[in-house]
Design a protein around this motif. Structure first.
Motif, PDB file in Angstrom:
ATOM      1  N   LEU A 184       0.835  -1.199   0.000  1.00  0.00           N
ATOM      2  CA  LEU A 184       0.000   0.000   0.000  1.00  0.00           C
ATOM      3  C   LEU A 184       0.870   1.250   0.000  1.00  0.00           C
ATOM      4  O   LEU A 184       0.581   2.237  -0.684  1.00  0.00           O
ATOM      5  CB  LEU A 184      -0.933  -0.012   1.209  1.00  0.00           C
ATOM      6  CG  LEU A 184      -1.827   1.214   1.391  1.00  0.00           C
ATOM      7  CD1 LEU A 184      -2.725   1.420   0.175  1.00  0.00           C
ATOM      8  CD2 LEU A 184      -2.668   1.066   2.666  1.00  0.00           C
ATOM      9  N   ASP A 185       1.965   1.197   0.745  1.00  0.00           N
ATOM     10  CA  ASP A 185       2.840   2.365   0.819  1.00  0.00           C
ATOM     11  C   ASP A 185       3.454   2.704  -0.528  1.00  0.00           C
ATOM     12  O   ASP A 185       3.647   3.881  -0.848  1.00  0.00           O
ATOM     13  CB  ASP A 185       3.939   2.134   1.853  1.00  0.00           C
ATOM     14  CG  ASP A 185       4.781   3.377   2.079  1.00  0.00           C
ATOM     15  OD1 ASP A 185       4.226   4.383   2.571  1.00  0.00           O
ATOM     16  OD2 ASP A 185       5.979   3.360   1.749  1.00  0.00           O
ATOM     17  N   THR A 186       3.768   1.688  -1.333  1.00  0.00           N
ATOM     18  CA  THR A 186       4.374   1.971  -2.638  1.00  0.00           C
ATOM     19  C   THR A 186       3.455   2.836  -3.506  1.00  0.00           C
ATOM     20  O   THR A 186       3.942   3.598  -4.354  1.00  0.00           O
ATOM     21  CB  THR A 186       4.707   0.672  -3.402  1.00  0.00           C
ATOM     22  OG1 THR A 186       3.502  -0.059  -3.664  1.00  0.00           O
ATOM     23  CG2 THR A 186       5.684  -0.189  -2.612  1.00  0.00           C
ATOM     24  N   LEU A 187       2.156   2.733  -3.294  1.00  0.00           N
ATOM     25  CA  LEU A 187       1.212   3.538  -4.061  1.00  0.00           C
ATOM     26  C   LEU A 187       1.214   4.993  -3.621  1.00  0.00           C
ATOM     27  O   LEU A 187       0.674   5.857  -4.326  1.00  0.00           O
ATOM     28  CB  LEU A 187      -0.201   2.960  -3.926  1.00  0.00           C
ATOM     29  CG  LEU A 187      -0.370   1.503  -4.365  1.00  0.00           C
ATOM     30  CD1 LEU A 187      -1.798   1.035  -4.114  1.00  0.00           C
ATOM     31  CD2 LEU A 187       0.003   1.330  -5.835  1.00  0.00           C
ATOM     32  N   ARG A 188       1.813   5.263  -2.463  1.00  0.00           N
ATOM     33  CA  ARG A 188       1.815   6.616  -1.907  1.00  0.00           C
ATOM     34  C   ARG A 188       3.185   7.279  -1.962  1.00  0.00           C
ATOM     35  O   ARG A 188       3.330   8.423  -1.547  1.00  0.00           O
ATOM     36  CB  ARG A 188       1.323   6.563  -0.449  1.00  0.00           C
ATOM     37  CG  ARG A 188      -0.066   5.959  -0.308  1.00  0.00           C
ATOM     38  CD  ARG A 188      -0.501   5.867   1.137  1.00  0.00           C
ATOM     39  NE  ARG A 188      -1.846   5.288   1.236  1.00  0.00           N
ATOM     40  CZ  ARG A 188      -2.508   5.130   2.373  1.00  0.00           C
ATOM     41  NH1 ARG A 188      -1.949   5.504   3.530  1.00  0.00           N
ATOM     42  NH2 ARG A 188      -3.714   4.608   2.379  1.00  0.00           N
ATOM     43  N   GLU A 189       4.182   6.546  -2.453  1.00  0.00           N
ATOM     44  CA  GLU A 189       5.537   7.083  -2.525  1.00  0.00           C
ATOM     45  C   GLU A 189       5.847   7.594  -3.933  1.00  0.00           C
ATOM     46  O   GLU A 189       5.172   7.241  -4.901  1.00  0.00           O
ATOM     47  CB  GLU A 189       6.559   6.000  -2.140  1.00  0.00           C
ATOM     48  CG  GLU A 189       6.382   5.415  -0.744  1.00  0.00           C
ATOM     49  CD  GLU A 189       6.769   6.373   0.370  1.00  0.00           C
ATOM     50  OE1 GLU A 189       7.233   7.493   0.072  1.00  0.00           O
ATOM     51  OE2 GLU A 189       6.606   5.998   1.542  1.00  0.00           O
ATOM     52  N   PRO A 216       8.118   7.836  -7.424  1.00  0.00           N
ATOM     53  CA  PRO A 216       8.858   6.823  -8.200  1.00  0.00           C
ATOM     54  C   PRO A 216      10.309   6.701  -7.761  1.00  0.00           C
ATOM     55  O   PRO A 216      10.858   5.590  -7.741  1.00  0.00           O
ATOM     56  CB  PRO A 216       8.740   7.337  -9.636  1.00  0.00           C
ATOM     57  CG  PRO A 216       7.477   8.134  -9.657  1.00  0.00           C
ATOM     58  CD  PRO A 216       7.412   8.792  -8.314  1.00  0.00           C
ATOM     59  N   VAL A 217      10.954   7.801  -7.418  1.00  0.00           N
ATOM     60  CA  VAL A 217      12.347   7.753  -6.982  1.00  0.00           C
ATOM     61  C   VAL A 217      12.463   6.990  -5.674  1.00  0.00           C
ATOM     62  O   VAL A 217      13.365   6.150  -5.506  1.00  0.00           O
ATOM     63  CB  VAL A 217      12.930   9.176  -6.836  1.00  0.00           C
ATOM     64  CG1 VAL A 217      14.327   9.121  -6.223  1.00  0.00           C
ATOM     65  CG2 VAL A 217      12.973   9.875  -8.180  1.00  0.00           C
ATOM     66  N   ALA A 218      11.577   7.265  -4.729  1.00  0.00           N
ATOM     67  CA  ALA A 218      11.607   6.550  -3.449  1.00  0.00           C
ATOM     68  C   ALA A 218      11.399   5.058  -3.655  1.00  0.00           C
ATOM     69  O   ALA A 218      12.100   4.228  -3.059  1.00  0.00           O
ATOM     70  CB  ALA A 218      10.549   7.110  -2.506  1.00  0.00           C
ATOM     71  N   ASN A 219      10.444   4.694  -4.519  1.00  0.00           N
ATOM     72  CA  ASN A 219      10.202   3.281  -4.782  1.00  0.00           C
ATOM     73  C   ASN A 219      11.398   2.622  -5.453  1.00  0.00           C
ATOM     74  O   ASN A 219      11.708   1.454  -5.188  1.00  0.00           O
ATOM     75  CB  ASN A 219       8.957   3.113  -5.649  1.00  0.00           C
ATOM     76  CG  ASN A 219       7.669   3.272  -4.863  1.00  0.00           C
ATOM     77  OD1 ASN A 219       7.611   2.969  -3.677  1.00  0.00           O
ATOM     78  ND2 ASN A 219       6.630   3.765  -5.525  1.00  0.00           N
ATOM     79  N   ALA A 220      12.083   3.344  -6.318  1.00  0.00           N
ATOM     80  CA  ALA A 220      13.272   2.792  -6.976  1.00  0.00           C
ATOM     81  C   ALA A 220      14.372   2.518  -5.970  1.00  0.00           C
ATOM     82  O   ALA A 220      15.065   1.499  -6.051  1.00  0.00           O
ATOM     83  CB  ALA A 220      13.771   3.753  -8.058  1.00  0.00           C
ATOM     84  N   ILE A 221      14.537   3.404  -5.007  1.00  0.00           N
ATOM     85  CA  ILE A 221      15.541   3.193  -3.956  1.00  0.00           C
ATOM     86  C   ILE A 221      15.199   1.954  -3.148  1.00  0.00           C
ATOM     87  O   ILE A 221      16.057   1.106  -2.872  1.00  0.00           O
ATOM     88  CB  ILE A 221      15.642   4.433  -3.053  1.00  0.00           C
ATOM     89  CG1 ILE A 221      16.267   5.602  -3.807  1.00  0.00           C
ATOM     90  CG2 ILE A 221      16.460   4.122  -1.792  1.00  0.00           C
ATOM     91  CD1 ILE A 221      16.231   6.917  -3.053  1.00  0.00           C
TER      92      ILE A 221
END
Length: 224
Positions: free
Chosen positions: A116-121, A123-128
């Motif tokens: 669920l958090d990935t939907l709120r972050e 793209p750069v944060a998710n890539a990290i």
């Protein structure tokens, strides 16, 4: 100030916060713990207490005096345990997005909250997150997540002899508002700061707001 990443992560998730704190002339160290950030993995199982002992050993070599010890997610467990064991090395503890409440003390619950958090972050944060998880590896991650789920952080914060600051993003599905308030209430000297519009990796998406809160609590600058 010493910054500690969360499970599966590395100093890369803390880089923006590191820079924001350093911009205010704070002396800042970001630490990768064993098995993370491409570092060699231990040849034995390391629980929260073991990581805390290793972290305390690093702090003792810094020759800076007591530090503001900042941990994100599972890093909040490591810094709390370190401060409980070695209060002489720590002036203040900052727990950003601390884990894990009773709703998330299983692998499926953790996975669901993180998804669920990935939907709120961003793209750069998710890539990290994704690339750091790859470097960590599934086997080491699963060994560590077992310790994360078992660690009673709500009990250990009551043993803190130093102030505690809990910081969360307003949209964080991992460290919910009621949980963060209960952690603060369990400690003898604690505050809670909520950063508007941010999710779990708030130190990356809102680094200046998080830095401002940390510095203000440490008495180094006024919050902005």
């Amino acid at each position: 100030m010493v910054l500690v990443h969360g499970i599966g992560m590395s100093h890369r998730s803390l880089r923006r916060l590191h820079d924001a704190l350093a911009a205010h002339e704070a002396t800042v160290f970001s630490i990768d713990l064993p098995g993370y950030g491409g570092l060699p993995k231990p040849d034995h199982d390391v629980d929260v207490a073991g990581m805390a002992e290793g972290l305390a050993g690093v702090l003792a070599t810094l020759d800076t005096g007591p530090v503001v010890l900042v941990g994100h997610s599972m890093g909040a467990q490591w810094v709390v345990e370190t401060a409980c064991r070695r209060p002489d090395l720590v002036a203040q503890v900052v727990a950003i997005g601390p884990v894990a409440d009773e709703r998330h003390r299983s692998l499926p619950a953790q996975a669901g909250a993180l998804a669920l958090d990935t939907l709120r972050e961003s793209p750069v944060a998710n890539a990290i997150v994704f690339t750091d998880y790859l470097r960590c590896g599934i086997r080491y991650y699963l060994a560590q997540v077992r310790h994360m789920i078992d660690y009673p952080i709500e009990q250990r914060v009551a043993d803190l002899a130093v102030p505690l600051q809990v910081i969360r993003g307003q949209r964080d599905p991992v460290a919910r508002a009621d949980w963060c308030r209960r952690l603060a209430d369990a400690a003898s000297d604690a505050t809670v700061v909520e950063i508007p519009a941010a999710a779990h990796i708030v130190q990356h998406t809102a680094p200046r707001a998080v830095a401002s809160a940390i510095l203000a609590r440490a008495g180094l600058t006024a919050a902005t």
